[in-house]
Design a protein around this motif. Structure first.
Motif, PDB file in Angstrom:
ATOM      1  N   ALA A   1      47.291  49.869  17.832  1.00 28.47           N
ATOM      2  CA  ALA A   1      47.627  49.095  18.635  1.00 28.47           C
ATOM      3  C   ALA A   1      48.551  49.350  19.748  1.00 28.47           C
ATOM      4  CB  ALA A   1      48.826  46.991  18.145  1.00 28.47           C
ATOM      5  N   ASP A   2      49.766  50.267  19.364  1.00 24.51           N
ATOM      6  CA  ASP A   2      50.611  50.650  20.221  1.00 24.51           C
ATOM      7  C   ASP A   2      50.326  51.619  21.407  1.00 24.51           C
ATOM      8  OD1 ASP A   2      52.859  49.291  19.044  1.00 24.51           O
ATOM      9  OD2 ASP A   2      53.811  50.409  17.741  1.00 24.51           O
ATOM     10  N   GLU A   3      49.286  52.835  20.877  1.00 28.64           N
ATOM     11  CA  GLU A   3      48.015  53.698  21.000  1.00 28.64           C
ATOM     12  C   GLU A   3      47.876  52.837  21.986  1.00 28.64           C
ATOM     13  OE1 GLU A   3      45.322  57.315  20.727  1.00 28.64           O
ATOM     14  OE2 GLU A   3      46.604  56.590  18.815  1.00 28.64           O
ATOM     15  N   LEU A   4      46.851  51.678  21.900  1.00 30.82           N
ATOM     16  CA  LEU A   4      46.494  51.184  22.664  1.00 30.82           C
ATOM     17  C   LEU A   4      46.852  50.590  24.086  1.00 30.82           C
ATOM     18  CD1 LEU A   4      43.472  50.050  23.647  1.00 30.82           C
ATOM     19  CD2 LEU A   4      44.181  48.088  22.282  1.00 30.82           C
ATOM     20  N   ARG A   5      48.528  49.610  23.402  1.00 33.28           N
ATOM     21  CA  ARG A   5      49.222  49.890  24.827  1.00 33.28           C
ATOM     22  C   ARG A   5      49.326  51.037  26.053  1.00 33.28           C
ATOM     23  NH1 ARG A   5      51.664  46.867  20.546  1.00 33.28           N
ATOM     24  NH2 ARG A   5      50.906  44.554  21.089  1.00 33.28           N
ATOM     25  N   ALA A   6      49.371  51.655  25.273  1.00 30.04           N
ATOM     26  CA  ALA A   6      50.112  53.440  26.147  1.00 30.04           C
ATOM     27  C   ALA A   6      49.060  53.487  27.004  1.00 30.04           C
ATOM     28  CB  ALA A   6      50.851  53.946  25.047  1.00 30.04           C
ATOM     29  N   GLU A   7      47.892  53.693  26.182  1.00 31.33           N
ATOM     30  CA  GLU A   7      46.880  54.246  27.094  1.00 31.33           C
ATOM     31  C   GLU A   7      45.515  52.936  28.069  1.00 31.33           C
ATOM     32  OE1 GLU A   7      44.482  56.860  25.405  1.00 31.33           O
ATOM     33  OE2 GLU A   7      45.335  56.742  23.924  1.00 31.33           O
ATOM     34  N   TRP A   8      46.901  52.157  28.762  1.00 33.29           N
ATOM     35  CA  TRP A   8      46.315  50.474  28.208  1.00 33.29           C
ATOM     36  C   TRP A   8      45.187  51.214  30.424  1.00 33.29           C
ATOM     37  CZ3 TRP A   8      43.171  46.749  26.921  1.00 33.29           C
ATOM     38  CH2 TRP A   8      43.351  46.057  28.253  1.00 33.29           C
ATOM     39  N   PRO A   9      43.919  51.171  30.484  1.00 35.70           N
ATOM     40  CA  PRO A   9      43.690  52.092  31.724  1.00 35.70           C
ATOM     41  C   PRO A   9      43.827  50.782  32.555  1.00 35.70           C
ATOM     42  CG  PRO A   9      42.111  51.880  30.501  1.00 35.70           C
ATOM     43  CD  PRO A   9      43.282  51.057  29.195  1.00 35.70           C
ATOM     44  N   PHE A  10      43.978  49.826  32.161  1.00 40.73           N
ATOM     45  CA  PHE A  10      44.270  48.330  33.745  1.00 40.73           C
ATOM     46  C   PHE A  10      44.977  47.787  34.578  1.00 40.73           C
ATOM     47  CE2 PHE A  10      40.873  48.304  30.493  1.00 40.73           C
ATOM     48  CZ  PHE A  10      39.629  49.070  30.950  1.00 40.73           C
ATOM     49  N   GLY A  11      46.047  48.433  34.054  1.00 36.22           N
ATOM     50  CA  GLY A  11      46.977  48.767  34.457  1.00 36.22           C
ATOM     51  C   GLY A  11      47.794  47.278  34.550  1.00 36.22           C
ATOM     52  N   ASP A  12      47.836  46.100  35.702  1.00 37.65           N
ATOM     53  CA  ASP A  12      49.238  44.829  35.372  1.00 37.65           C
ATOM     54  C   ASP A  12      48.220  44.193  34.378  1.00 37.65           C
ATOM     55  OD1 ASP A  12      51.251  46.004  36.500  1.00 37.65           O
ATOM     56  OD2 ASP A  12      50.712  44.304  38.369  1.00 37.65           O
ATOM     57  N   LEU A  13      47.242  44.349  34.143  1.00 34.51           N
ATOM     58  CA  LEU A  13      46.213  43.654  33.202  1.00 34.51           C
ATOM     59  C   LEU A  13      46.878  43.245  32.065  1.00 34.51           C
ATOM     60  CD1 LEU A  13      42.782  43.419  34.660  1.00 34.51           C
ATOM     61  CD2 LEU A  13      43.763  42.151  34.507  1.00 34.51           C
ATOM     62  N   VAL A  14      47.592  44.689  31.530  1.00 34.79           N
ATOM     63  CA  VAL A  14      47.932  44.488  30.079  1.00 34.79           C
ATOM     64  C   VAL A  14      48.870  43.148  29.775  1.00 34.79           C
ATOM     65  CG1 VAL A  14      50.096  45.387  30.198  1.00 34.79           C
ATOM     66  CG2 VAL A  14      48.982  45.922  28.523  1.00 34.79           C
ATOM     67  N   ASP A  15      49.232  42.243  31.258  1.00 30.51           N
ATOM     68  CA  ASP A  15      50.111  41.463  30.712  1.00 30.51           C
ATOM     69  C   ASP A  15      49.013  40.440  30.204  1.00 30.51           C
ATOM     70  OD1 ASP A  15      52.396  43.007  30.631  1.00 30.51           O
ATOM     71  OD2 ASP A  15      52.418  42.536  33.197  1.00 30.51           O
ATOM     72  N   ALA A  16      47.983  40.637  30.261  1.00 24.70           N
ATOM     73  CA  ALA A  16      46.501  39.137  30.502  1.00 24.70           C
ATOM     74  C   ALA A  16      46.404  39.423  29.088  1.00 24.70           C
ATOM     75  CB  ALA A  16      45.921  39.238  31.214  1.00 24.70           C
ATOM     76  N   VAL A  17      46.163  40.093  28.651  1.00 23.58           N
ATOM     77  CA  VAL A  17      45.791  40.674  26.855  1.00 23.58           C
ATOM     78  C   VAL A  17      47.193  39.946  25.809  1.00 23.58           C
ATOM     79  CG1 VAL A  17      44.705  42.284  26.253  1.00 23.58           C
ATOM     80  CG2 VAL A  17      44.558  42.276  28.621  1.00 23.58           C
ATOM     81  N   GLU A  18      45.966  40.167  25.495  1.00 27.05           N
ATOM     82  CA  GLU A  18      47.260  39.208  23.788  1.00 27.05           C
ATOM     83  C   GLU A  18      45.836  40.480  22.771  1.00 27.05           C
ATOM     84  OE1 GLU A  18      46.742  36.511  19.822  1.00 27.05           O
ATOM     85  OE2 GLU A  18      46.272  35.690  22.290  1.00 27.05           O
ATOM     86  N   ILE A  19      47.606  41.686  22.543  1.00 29.17           N
ATOM     87  CA  ILE A  19      46.746  42.752  21.598  1.00 29.17           C
ATOM     88  C   ILE A  19      47.210  42.458  19.990  1.00 29.17           C
ATOM     89  CG2 ILE A  19      46.232  45.440  21.194  1.00 29.17           C
ATOM     90  CD1 ILE A  19      46.879  45.700  24.131  1.00 29.17           C
ATOM     91  N   LYS A  20      46.810  42.262  19.073  1.00 30.98           N
ATOM     92  CA  LYS A  20      47.316  42.929  17.391  1.00 30.98           C
ATOM     93  C   LYS A  20      46.629  43.252  16.855  1.00 30.98           C
ATOM     94  CE  LYS A  20      46.740  36.990  17.562  1.00 30.98           C
ATOM     95  NZ  LYS A  20      46.103  36.033  16.913  1.00 30.98           N
ATOM     96  N   VAL A  21      47.263  44.171  16.165  1.00 28.38           N
ATOM     97  CA  VAL A  21      46.761  44.620  15.290  1.00 28.38           C
ATOM     98  C   VAL A  21      46.586  44.046  13.840  1.00 28.38           C
ATOM     99  CG1 VAL A  21      48.010  46.267  13.625  1.00 28.38           C
ATOM    100  CG2 VAL A  21      49.376  46.031  15.156  1.00 28.38           C
TER     101      VAL A  21
END
Length: 162
Positions: free
Chosen positions: A89-109
């Motif tokens: 999950a940390d790697e996915l967050r770090a490589e997130w290519p969609f800018g501010d949309l990371v705040d609209a996405v719930e990422i769980k392990v």
């Protein structure tokens, strides 16, 4: 292959939930007809309703009404999507290519509980609950191309709002 008419109808959450509940309940009844009697019941999400019904917490008729009501309520929510990306999950967050949309996405392990193959045994899986199906398609395209399997693809994933 083109989806069947029945498959298309099951994409509607209000029909999918009632179908899933009926299937769970019927399977439990089948096991009981073979003499298998559970000492305890447990379920997750909709499975909790099935377990409660089988345990006698409420009648089958009440359970069907409850599940149908839940489906109607969920059908009124905006569309969403959920999929899994085979990355921590940390790697996915770090490589997130969609800018501010990371705040609209719930990422769980999540973990793959049973190895699909030796290659996927015990690999971390980030589960993404996304606010729109188009974003799910973009995430799938990004990481599928890098050899990361995207699974858990569902047509309806609704995030609770705080």
């Amino acid at each position: 292959a083109e989806p069947s008419a029945a498959g298309e109808r099951l994409q509607r959450i209000e029909l999918a939930l009632i179908t899933l509940f009926i299937t769970e309940y019927a399977l439990a009844q089948l096991w009981q007809s073979f003499g298998v009697t559970p000492k305890a019941l447990i379920g997750h999400s909709l499975g909790e309703y099935t377990a409660a019904c089988l345990a006698g917490v409420f009648s089958l008729e009440d359970a069907l009404r409850l599940v149908a009501s839940r489906g109607r309520l969920m059908a009124r929510l905006p569309p969403g999507a959920m999929l899994g990306v085979q990355l921590p999950a940390d790697e996915l967050r770090a490589e997130w290519p969609f800018g501010d949309l990371v705040d609209a996405v719930e990422i769980k392990v999540a973990r793959i509980p049973v190895p699909i193959s030796r290659a996927t045994a015990d690999l971390p899986m980030a589960q993404c609950v996304l606010p729109h199906p188009a974003l799910a398609r973009a995430v799938r395209a990004r990481w599928s191309g890098r050899g990361r399997t995207c699974g858990v693809d569902v047509a309806w994933a609704h995030r609770g709002r705080p």
